[in-house]
Write a protein that holds these residues in place. Structure first.
Motif, PDB file in Angstrom:
ATOM      1  N   LEU A 173      33.444  44.076  36.862  1.00 51.26           N
ATOM      2  CA  LEU A 173      34.188  45.127  37.918  1.00 51.26           C
ATOM      3  C   LEU A 173      34.674  46.029  37.035  1.00 51.26           C
ATOM      4  O   LEU A 173      34.722  47.292  37.487  1.00 51.26           O
ATOM      5  CB  LEU A 173      35.081  44.157  38.629  1.00 51.26           C
ATOM      6  CG  LEU A 173      34.512  43.137  39.464  1.00 51.26           C
ATOM      7  CD1 LEU A 173      35.627  42.065  40.375  1.00 51.26           C
ATOM      8  CD2 LEU A 173      33.881  43.952  40.758  1.00 51.26           C
ATOM      9  N   GLU A 174      35.108  45.725  35.900  1.00 51.18           N
ATOM     10  CA  GLU A 174      35.767  46.686  35.130  1.00 51.18           C
ATOM     11  C   GLU A 174      35.069  47.948  34.715  1.00 51.18           C
ATOM     12  O   GLU A 174      35.266  49.227  34.850  1.00 51.18           O
ATOM     13  CB  GLU A 174      36.519  46.279  33.816  1.00 51.18           C
ATOM     14  CG  GLU A 174      37.969  45.567  34.146  1.00 51.18           C
ATOM     15  CD  GLU A 174      38.572  44.799  33.020  1.00 51.18           C
ATOM     16  OE1 GLU A 174      38.037  44.724  31.775  1.00 51.18           O
ATOM     17  OE2 GLU A 174      39.509  44.187  33.108  1.00 51.18           O
ATOM     18  N   GLU A 175      33.736  47.493  34.274  1.00 51.96           N
ATOM     19  CA  GLU A 175      32.623  48.578  33.928  1.00 51.96           C
ATOM     20  C   GLU A 175      32.452  49.325  35.111  1.00 51.96           C
ATOM     21  O   GLU A 175      32.212  50.668  35.141  1.00 51.96           O
ATOM     22  CB  GLU A 175      31.337  47.840  33.492  1.00 51.96           C
ATOM     23  CG  GLU A 175      31.732  47.208  31.898  1.00 51.96           C
ATOM     24  CD  GLU A 175      30.580  46.249  31.650  1.00 51.96           C
ATOM     25  OE1 GLU A 175      29.695  46.016  32.228  1.00 51.96           O
ATOM     26  OE2 GLU A 175      30.661  45.862  30.340  1.00 51.96           O
ATOM     27  N   GLU A 176      32.317  48.575  36.437  1.00 52.86           N
ATOM     28  CA  GLU A 176      31.887  49.478  37.577  1.00 52.86           C
ATOM     29  C   GLU A 176      32.833  50.342  37.961  1.00 52.86           C
ATOM     30  O   GLU A 176      32.688  51.446  38.275  1.00 52.86           O
ATOM     31  CB  GLU A 176      31.356  48.462  38.677  1.00 52.86           C
ATOM     32  CG  GLU A 176      30.329  47.735  38.460  1.00 52.86           C
ATOM     33  CD  GLU A 176      29.776  46.665  39.639  1.00 52.86           C
ATOM     34  OE1 GLU A 176      30.723  46.412  40.772  1.00 52.86           O
ATOM     35  OE2 GLU A 176      29.025  45.999  39.788  1.00 52.86           O
ATOM     36  N   THR A 177      34.181  49.847  37.669  1.00 51.93           N
ATOM     37  CA  THR A 177      35.167  51.000  38.236  1.00 51.93           C
ATOM     38  C   THR A 177      35.277  52.050  37.064  1.00 51.93           C
ATOM     39  O   THR A 177      35.493  53.156  37.645  1.00 51.93           O
ATOM     40  CB  THR A 177      36.666  50.100  38.066  1.00 51.93           C
ATOM     41  OG1 THR A 177      36.390  48.941  38.904  1.00 51.93           O
ATOM     42  CG2 THR A 177      37.598  50.804  38.402  1.00 51.93           C
ATOM     43  N   GLU A 178      35.169  51.753  36.093  1.00 50.43           N
ATOM     44  CA  GLU A 178      35.316  52.775  34.945  1.00 50.43           C
ATOM     45  C   GLU A 178      34.083  53.911  35.193  1.00 50.43           C
ATOM     46  O   GLU A 178      34.296  55.029  35.220  1.00 50.43           O
ATOM     47  CB  GLU A 178      34.955  52.157  33.545  1.00 50.43           C
ATOM     48  CG  GLU A 178      35.338  53.210  32.314  1.00 50.43           C
ATOM     49  CD  GLU A 178      36.688  53.937  32.554  1.00 50.43           C
ATOM     50  OE1 GLU A 178      36.776  55.161  32.124  1.00 50.43           O
ATOM     51  OE2 GLU A 178      37.603  53.469  32.974  1.00 50.43           O
ATOM     52  N   ALA A 179      32.961  53.309  35.699  1.00 49.33           N
ATOM     53  CA  ALA A 179      31.566  54.138  35.922  1.00 49.33           C
ATOM     54  C   ALA A 179      32.135  55.213  37.087  1.00 49.33           C
ATOM     55  O   ALA A 179      31.858  56.298  37.096  1.00 49.33           O
ATOM     56  CB  ALA A 179      30.456  53.505  36.200  1.00 49.33           C
ATOM     57  N   SER A 230      33.997  29.933  38.817  1.00 48.42           N
ATOM     58  CA  SER A 230      35.395  29.969  38.162  1.00 48.42           C
ATOM     59  C   SER A 230      34.781  30.512  36.398  1.00 48.42           C
ATOM     60  O   SER A 230      35.672  30.918  35.987  1.00 48.42           O
ATOM     61  CB  SER A 230      36.281  28.652  38.292  1.00 48.42           C
ATOM     62  OG  SER A 230      35.619  27.618  37.743  1.00 48.42           O
ATOM     63  N   GLY A 231      33.882  29.500  35.966  1.00 54.40           N
ATOM     64  CA  GLY A 231      33.501  29.901  34.817  1.00 54.40           C
ATOM     65  C   GLY A 231      33.031  31.173  34.341  1.00 54.40           C
ATOM     66  O   GLY A 231      33.344  31.723  33.043  1.00 54.40           O
ATOM     67  N   ASP A 232      32.498  31.841  35.330  1.00 53.02           N
ATOM     68  CA  ASP A 232      31.840  33.105  35.440  1.00 53.02           C
ATOM     69  C   ASP A 232      32.973  34.316  35.668  1.00 53.02           C
ATOM     70  O   ASP A 232      32.691  35.303  35.536  1.00 53.02           O
ATOM     71  CB  ASP A 232      30.966  33.413  36.436  1.00 53.02           C
ATOM     72  CG  ASP A 232      29.613  33.542  35.685  1.00 53.02           C
ATOM     73  OD1 ASP A 232      28.662  34.053  36.593  1.00 53.02           O
ATOM     74  OD2 ASP A 232      29.384  33.370  34.391  1.00 53.02           O
ATOM     75  N   SER A 233      34.316  33.714  35.701  1.00 45.54           N
ATOM     76  CA  SER A 233      35.321  34.670  36.214  1.00 45.54           C
ATOM     77  C   SER A 233      35.447  35.899  35.256  1.00 45.54           C
ATOM     78  O   SER A 233      35.726  37.005  35.561  1.00 45.54           O
ATOM     79  CB  SER A 233      36.566  34.137  36.484  1.00 45.54           C
ATOM     80  OG  SER A 233      37.197  33.524  35.375  1.00 45.54           O
ATOM     81  N   GLY A 234      35.413  35.392  33.911  1.00 48.86           N
ATOM     82  CA  GLY A 234      35.510  36.603  32.836  1.00 48.86           C
ATOM     83  C   GLY A 234      34.548  37.589  32.816  1.00 48.86           C
ATOM     84  O   GLY A 234      34.878  38.660  32.743  1.00 48.86           O
ATOM     85  N   ALA A 235      33.300  36.939  33.097  1.00 44.93           N
ATOM     86  CA  ALA A 235      32.165  37.884  33.089  1.00 44.93           C
ATOM     87  C   ALA A 235      32.369  38.852  34.275  1.00 44.93           C
ATOM     88  O   ALA A 235      31.981  40.243  34.462  1.00 44.93           O
ATOM     89  CB  ALA A 235      30.891  37.267  33.242  1.00 44.93           C
TER      90      ALA A 235
END
Length: 110
Positions: free
Chosen positions: A75-81, A65-70
């Protein structure tokens, strides 16, 4: 004398039976005490194991849960790529697709 011996023998048998009953009773009580102690030790080990596993689980939950932002950023970076890769592939074949469509549209079949 025979009856005296018999009486003595019977008395010895009764005394031996009582001694045997006391020994069996003591053994039964000792067995029950050992079983109770073993159960208490097992309950203690179970409680310690449960507490250990619960703490481990809570650490995992806190980490995830602490890592959820990371995770969201990754995931956003992978999706954009992946989107950029698909756009590049589409750009590479779009010229061929346009020519194929024009050829099919302009050809006349009877």
């Amino acid at each position: 004398m025979d009856s005296g011996r018999r009486q003595g023998g019977i008395q010895q048998l009764l005394a031996a039976e009582q001694d045997a009953q006391h020994i069996v009773g003591a053994a039964r009580n000792a067995k029950m005490a050992r079983l109770k102690k073993a159960k208490e030790e097992a309950d203690k080990e179970i409680a310690e194991y449960r507490a250990h596993m619960e703490a481990k689980f809570q650490r995992k939950v806190a980490e995830s849960s602490g890592d959820s932002g990371a995770n969201v950023k990754r995931l956003e970076e992978e999706t954009e790529a992946k989107i950029q890769q698909l756009k590049l592939q589409a750009a590479n074949i779009s010229h061929d697709v346009v020519h194929m469509l024009l050829r099919h549209v302009t050809s006349v079949k009877n």
